[in-house]
Design a protein around this motif. Sequence first.
Motif, PDB file in Angstrom:
ATOM      1  N   LEU A 378     -13.335   3.573  -8.188  1.00 44.35           N
ATOM      2  CA  LEU A 378     -12.829   2.199  -8.135  1.00 44.35           C
ATOM      3  C   LEU A 378     -11.308   2.179  -7.949  1.00 44.35           C
ATOM      4  O   LEU A 378     -10.766   1.295  -7.270  1.00 44.35           O
ATOM      5  CB  LEU A 378     -13.230   1.453  -9.405  1.00 44.35           C
ATOM      6  N   GLN A 379     -10.615   3.159  -8.530  1.00 48.67           N
ATOM      7  CA  GLN A 379      -9.171   3.249  -8.312  1.00 48.67           C
ATOM      8  C   GLN A 379      -8.871   3.604  -6.847  1.00 48.67           C
ATOM      9  O   GLN A 379      -7.910   3.092  -6.260  1.00 48.67           O
ATOM     10  CB  GLN A 379      -8.564   4.293  -9.255  1.00 48.67           C
ATOM     11  N   TRP A 380      -9.692   4.481  -6.263  1.00 47.52           N
ATOM     12  CA  TRP A 380      -9.536   4.816  -4.837  1.00 47.52           C
ATOM     13  C   TRP A 380      -9.698   3.548  -3.992  1.00 47.52           C
ATOM     14  O   TRP A 380      -8.937   3.309  -3.061  1.00 47.52           O
ATOM     15  CB  TRP A 380     -10.570   5.873  -4.439  1.00 47.52           C
ATOM     16  N   CYS A 381     -10.696   2.736  -4.344  1.00 49.40           N
ATOM     17  CA  CYS A 381     -10.919   1.486  -3.606  1.00 49.40           C
ATOM     18  C   CYS A 381      -9.733   0.539  -3.767  1.00 49.40           C
ATOM     19  O   CYS A 381      -9.325  -0.146  -2.816  1.00 49.40           O
ATOM     20  CB  CYS A 381     -12.198   0.812  -4.091  1.00 49.40           C
ATOM     21  N   THR A 382      -9.166   0.498  -4.967  1.00 49.30           N
ATOM     22  CA  THR A 382      -7.979  -0.339  -5.203  1.00 49.30           C
ATOM     23  C   THR A 382      -6.840   0.053  -4.267  1.00 49.30           C
ATOM     24  O   THR A 382      -6.213  -0.800  -3.633  1.00 49.30           O
ATOM     25  CB  THR A 382      -7.517  -0.197  -6.668  1.00 49.30           C
ATOM     26  N   ASN A 383      -6.607   1.352  -4.173  1.00 52.59           N
ATOM     27  CA  ASN A 383      -5.460   1.850  -3.409  1.00 52.59           C
ATOM     28  C   ASN A 383      -5.701   1.851  -1.901  1.00 52.59           C
ATOM     29  O   ASN A 383      -4.740   1.942  -1.126  1.00 52.59           O
ATOM     30  CB  ASN A 383      -5.103   3.266  -3.875  1.00 52.59           C
ATOM     31  N   ASN A 384      -6.955   1.754  -1.482  1.00 53.19           N
ATOM     32  CA  ASN A 384      -7.271   1.812  -0.054  1.00 53.19           C
ATOM     33  C   ASN A 384      -7.822   0.499   0.487  1.00 53.19           C
ATOM     34  O   ASN A 384      -8.397   0.467   1.577  1.00 53.19           O
ATOM     35  CB  ASN A 384      -8.271   2.953   0.206  1.00 53.19           C
ATOM     36  N   TRP A 385      -7.668  -0.561  -0.273  1.00 53.15           N
ATOM     37  CA  TRP A 385      -8.175  -1.871   0.142  1.00 53.15           C
ATOM     38  C   TRP A 385      -7.272  -2.450   1.238  1.00 53.15           C
ATOM     39  O   TRP A 385      -6.129  -2.811   1.003  1.00 53.15           O
ATOM     40  CB  TRP A 385      -8.202  -2.815  -1.054  1.00 53.15           C
ATOM     41  N   SER A 386      -7.766  -2.498   2.444  1.00 49.63           N
ATOM     42  CA  SER A 386      -7.000  -3.046   3.569  1.00 49.63           C
ATOM     43  C   SER A 386      -7.936  -3.235   4.740  1.00 49.63           C
ATOM     44  O   SER A 386      -9.080  -2.746   4.737  1.00 49.63           O
ATOM     45  CB  SER A 386      -5.859  -2.100   3.964  1.00 49.63           C
ATOM     46  N   LEU A 387      -7.482  -3.941   5.755  1.00 45.56           N
ATOM     47  CA  LEU A 387      -8.264  -4.108   6.979  1.00 45.56           C
ATOM     48  C   LEU A 387      -8.331  -2.775   7.716  1.00 45.56           C
ATOM     49  O   LEU A 387      -7.382  -1.990   7.689  1.00 45.56           O
ATOM     50  CB  LEU A 387      -7.629  -5.171   7.880  1.00 45.56           C
ATOM     51  N   PRO A 388      -9.466  -2.488   8.370  1.00 41.88           N
ATOM     52  CA  PRO A 388      -9.592  -1.228   9.104  1.00 41.88           C
ATOM     53  C   PRO A 388      -8.463  -1.051  10.106  1.00 41.88           C
ATOM     54  O   PRO A 388      -8.114  -1.975  10.843  1.00 41.88           O
ATOM     55  CB  PRO A 388     -10.942  -1.382   9.812  1.00 41.88           C
ATOM     56  N   GLY A 389      -7.847   0.121  10.071  1.00 42.05           N
ATOM     57  CA  GLY A 389      -6.801   0.431  11.030  1.00 42.05           C
ATOM     58  C   GLY A 389      -5.424  -0.058  10.635  1.00 42.05           C
ATOM     59  O   GLY A 389      -4.450   0.172  11.351  1.00 42.05           O
ATOM     60  N   ILE A 390      -5.333  -0.758   9.494  1.00 40.24           N
ATOM     61  CA  ILE A 390      -4.036  -1.289   9.051  1.00 40.24           C
ATOM     62  C   ILE A 390      -3.641  -0.604   7.745  1.00 40.24           C
ATOM     63  O   ILE A 390      -4.383  -0.640   6.764  1.00 40.24           O
ATOM     64  CB  ILE A 390      -4.088  -2.816   8.844  1.00 40.24           C
ATOM     65  N   LEU A 391      -2.496   0.006   7.746  1.00 43.57           N
ATOM     66  CA  LEU A 391      -2.019   0.678   6.536  1.00 43.57           C
ATOM     67  C   LEU A 391      -1.316  -0.333   5.653  1.00 43.57           C
ATOM     68  O   LEU A 391      -0.387  -0.999   6.082  1.00 43.57           O
ATOM     69  CB  LEU A 391      -1.049   1.802   6.920  1.00 43.57           C
ATOM     70  N   ARG A 392      -1.786  -0.477   4.448  1.00 43.57           N
ATOM     71  CA  ARG A 392      -1.174  -1.446   3.537  1.00 43.57           C
ATOM     72  C   ARG A 392      -0.361  -0.725   2.471  1.00 43.57           C
ATOM     73  O   ARG A 392      -0.655   0.427   2.144  1.00 43.57           O
ATOM     74  CB  ARG A 392      -2.230  -2.312   2.867  1.00 43.57           C
ATOM     75  N   PRO A 393       0.635  -1.380   1.932  1.00 45.50           N
ATOM     76  CA  PRO A 393       1.390  -0.762   0.832  1.00 45.50           C
ATOM     77  C   PRO A 393       0.463  -0.506  -0.351  1.00 45.50           C
ATOM     78  O   PRO A 393      -0.415  -1.327  -0.646  1.00 45.50           O
ATOM     79  CB  PRO A 393       2.446  -1.826   0.479  1.00 45.50           C
ATOM     80  N   PRO A 394       0.588   0.618  -1.017  1.00 48.49           N
ATOM     81  CA  PRO A 394      -0.297   0.901  -2.159  1.00 48.49           C
ATOM     82  C   PRO A 394      -0.054  -0.072  -3.303  1.00 48.49           C
ATOM     83  O   PRO A 394       1.040  -0.609  -3.448  1.00 48.49           O
ATOM     84  CB  PRO A 394       0.098   2.324  -2.564  1.00 48.49           C
ATOM     85  N   VAL A 395      -1.100  -0.281  -4.091  1.00 51.50           N
ATOM     86  CA  VAL A 395      -0.971  -1.116  -5.285  1.00 51.50           C
ATOM     87  C   VAL A 395       0.008  -0.453  -6.243  1.00 51.50           C
ATOM     88  O   VAL A 395       0.016   0.767  -6.391  1.00 51.50           O
ATOM     89  CB  VAL A 395      -2.356  -1.293  -5.952  1.00 51.50           C
ATOM     90  N   ASP A 396       0.831  -1.241  -6.859  1.00 49.34           N
ATOM     91  CA  ASP A 396       1.837  -0.729  -7.792  1.00 49.34           C
ATOM     92  C   ASP A 396       1.167   0.120  -8.872  1.00 49.34           C
ATOM     93  O   ASP A 396       0.385  -0.393  -9.678  1.00 49.34           O
ATOM     94  CB  ASP A 396       2.572  -1.911  -8.437  1.00 49.34           C
ATOM     95  N   PRO A 397       1.434   1.428  -8.897  1.00 48.93           N
ATOM     96  CA  PRO A 397       0.791   2.282  -9.899  1.00 48.93           C
ATOM     97  C   PRO A 397       1.569   2.348 -11.204  1.00 48.93           C
ATOM     98  O   PRO A 397       1.209   3.089 -12.103  1.00 48.93           O
ATOM     99  CB  PRO A 397       0.796   3.650  -9.202  1.00 48.93           C
ATOM    100  N   ALA A 398       2.663   1.613 -11.280  1.00 53.01           N
ATOM    101  CA  ALA A 398       3.534   1.715 -12.448  1.00 53.01           C
ATOM    102  C   ALA A 398       2.779   1.355 -13.721  1.00 53.01           C
ATOM    103  O   ALA A 398       1.907   0.486 -13.728  1.00 53.01           O
ATOM    104  CB  ALA A 398       4.736   0.784 -12.285  1.00 53.01           C
ATOM    105  N   PRO A 399       3.108   2.021 -14.823  1.00 53.79           N
ATOM    106  CA  PRO A 399       2.420   1.758 -16.096  1.00 53.79           C
ATOM    107  C   PRO A 399       2.475   0.285 -16.512  1.00 53.79           C
ATOM    108  O   PRO A 399       1.502  -0.249 -17.030  1.00 53.79           O
ATOM    109  CB  PRO A 399       3.169   2.647 -17.091  1.00 53.79           C
ATOM    110  N   LEU A 400       3.617  -0.373 -16.298  1.00 53.34           N
ATOM    111  CA  LEU A 400       3.738  -1.755 -16.746  1.00 53.34           C
ATOM    112  C   LEU A 400       2.777  -2.664 -15.987  1.00 53.34           C
ATOM    113  O   LEU A 400       2.315  -3.682 -16.521  1.00 53.34           O
ATOM    114  CB  LEU A 400       5.174  -2.250 -16.595  1.00 53.34           C
ATOM    115  N   HIS A 401       2.456  -2.316 -14.753  1.00 57.89           N
ATOM    116  CA  HIS A 401       1.466  -3.086 -13.992  1.00 57.89           C
ATOM    117  C   HIS A 401       0.098  -2.954 -14.656  1.00 57.89           C
ATOM    118  O   HIS A 401      -0.619  -3.933 -14.839  1.00 57.89           O
ATOM    119  CB  HIS A 401       1.410  -2.582 -12.547  1.00 57.89           C
TER     120      HIS A 401
END
Length: 637
Positions: A378-401
Amino acid sequence: MINSFSSYSDINKAITSHNPFDRSLVLRNYDIWNQTFPDVPSINAHASDAVYQAIEQISTGKRSVIGITIKAEKGLGKSHLMSRIRHHIQDEGDSFFVYMSEVDYGDLNKIHSKFLNTLTSSLKQAGNQSVMQWQEIATTLVNEVYKSSYTPQELMKRFPGVLAQHPKRVDALTAKVLKLKSNIENPYLIQAILWTLSLDKVSFATNWLAGRDLAQSQADSMGLPNTSQDDKEAEAFQTVCQILDLIGDYRTIVICFDELESLNCNEQGFTRAQVIALFAKDIYSRIKRGVLILAMFDETWTQQVKVVPQADSVIDRIGEKKFDLRHLNSDDVVTLVSHWLKDFYDTNNLTPPHPVYPFDENNLRELGKEKPIIRKVLQWCTNNWSLPGILRPPVDPAPLHKIEQAFNKELAALDNTIENYFEDSNTIADAISFCLLTLKGATVERVKIDEVEEVIVKSVDKGYLNFRIIGKEDGRVVKIVVAVVQESSNKFVSAALKRLIDYKKFDMTRGCLVRAKDVKPNTKGKEHLDELLSKNLGGEFVKLNIEDIKPLLAILFVKQACKDYEISEEEISQFIVKHKIAVDNYLIREILSDPSGQIPSGLINEECVAETQPIQNQNVTKQLDDMLDNLMIKLGL
């Protein structure tokens, strides 16, 4: 050929506007009951099917009690499995479910009292008939006595007026039930269960069943005695056994002990897992019909449970059947992700081009070859959630998030569960003291906080005073001892206040009472309170409000589950400071501020809650009595 899926424009708009995986992925106590995560029945079906088979064996009379231990490393889905079992039981309607986890264990020296509280709280959850499981038991008792077939809803609709005006009717009904239940030693147990059918009394009834004292007028109006303070633990265990015995006449009870990993010990040096294993062995020997489930890490089983005293006896019972949960394979990963996405697309009334869109199934299958745990997928899905072929900025992995997600999750859950904690003085005190610790070195309300510590007392004084704040105010050393007292018993309140005014014995310069309820006039407690608030002692009475304690409880629960949330206590402290959860909290500021010497307004008066409004007109009274009598006759009561 016409496409059977929604337009890419609509689907992609939904994808770019919301990431369904960007949420706290930790399953907590309330998630077990509410099923807030999609379940994939095929994952670890061997373990859940074994529980269902055990229930079936007991229901058909082939067995009476079965103990099951589920072993798995962190993240393999123990709690997800418990949630699945809970909802299967709710759907089937032939069993009751009890769940004990991290937030419930507390003081391991009081495991009987803690389990009684958990048992009572679990039975407050809805069963198969959309009412509390307690109310299902009460309805069954009434129907058995009168050979009737009323639903809980029918009885609950008719009973409140009857029972409010004629509480002695409950005495009569209790006596009739007891003729059928000669094995129940405590008649008041039946009486309290019957009171759960009255909506204006149900909260008092369940509090009494949990071992809490009621305001004396409330106890008198319901015909329930307040318990002695002498041996609460022994009394709690007897109550637990009688409740389980009663339920066993009608249902199989499934008791789940989860989150056993803790190195905290009781006075005998036993860890949480060992205390629960020994306790479950005792329950196994006393229960009439039930399944006991313990979920733990494999090393907890081998290094802690298997070395307890009488290990063979313990293992033969709780480890009668053992199951190991499995890592995911490629098929599991695809199924898991498609289940989560189905919820997302159904919510948006969309049909995707394939079940795992926008992900590539081949990528998911490659991930499955690594044998991951659910949370990692599920964390992989969080970080790779984007439209096919479009690179999106990763979800903020910071602890405070992550902490913010966890805090908001716990805070939202308290909207529905706060009543489980508002009467728990120790948990409230833990929440306040934990947040105060983050203020060490800071000056709040002119008090520079140097230390927050436990009040070390002799055994006779235990349970009354919670913690001491040591600091400096205008250059003077201050030692503020705080007592959170939510108990209703005049005797307990008096005992707590008696200690709170003994400044010399308990090394304080100021005593502070935190309480939501009033202190009854003409009691020793009120005398002690007046002395506390006098100019001589300069003590304080801080009113406890739900909205003030909720954020403190929420962050405490995040701290208690920090390993699951994969955050550190230091990071939690940083979050508290950044968001001013402690420094801007009314309770904390009032505890530290100059005492007003006044009793706060708006306190809960339990005596008023207990009283019914008198009916002045005698003709109206007679008409109402006649109506109630006729109704009771119709009910056969």
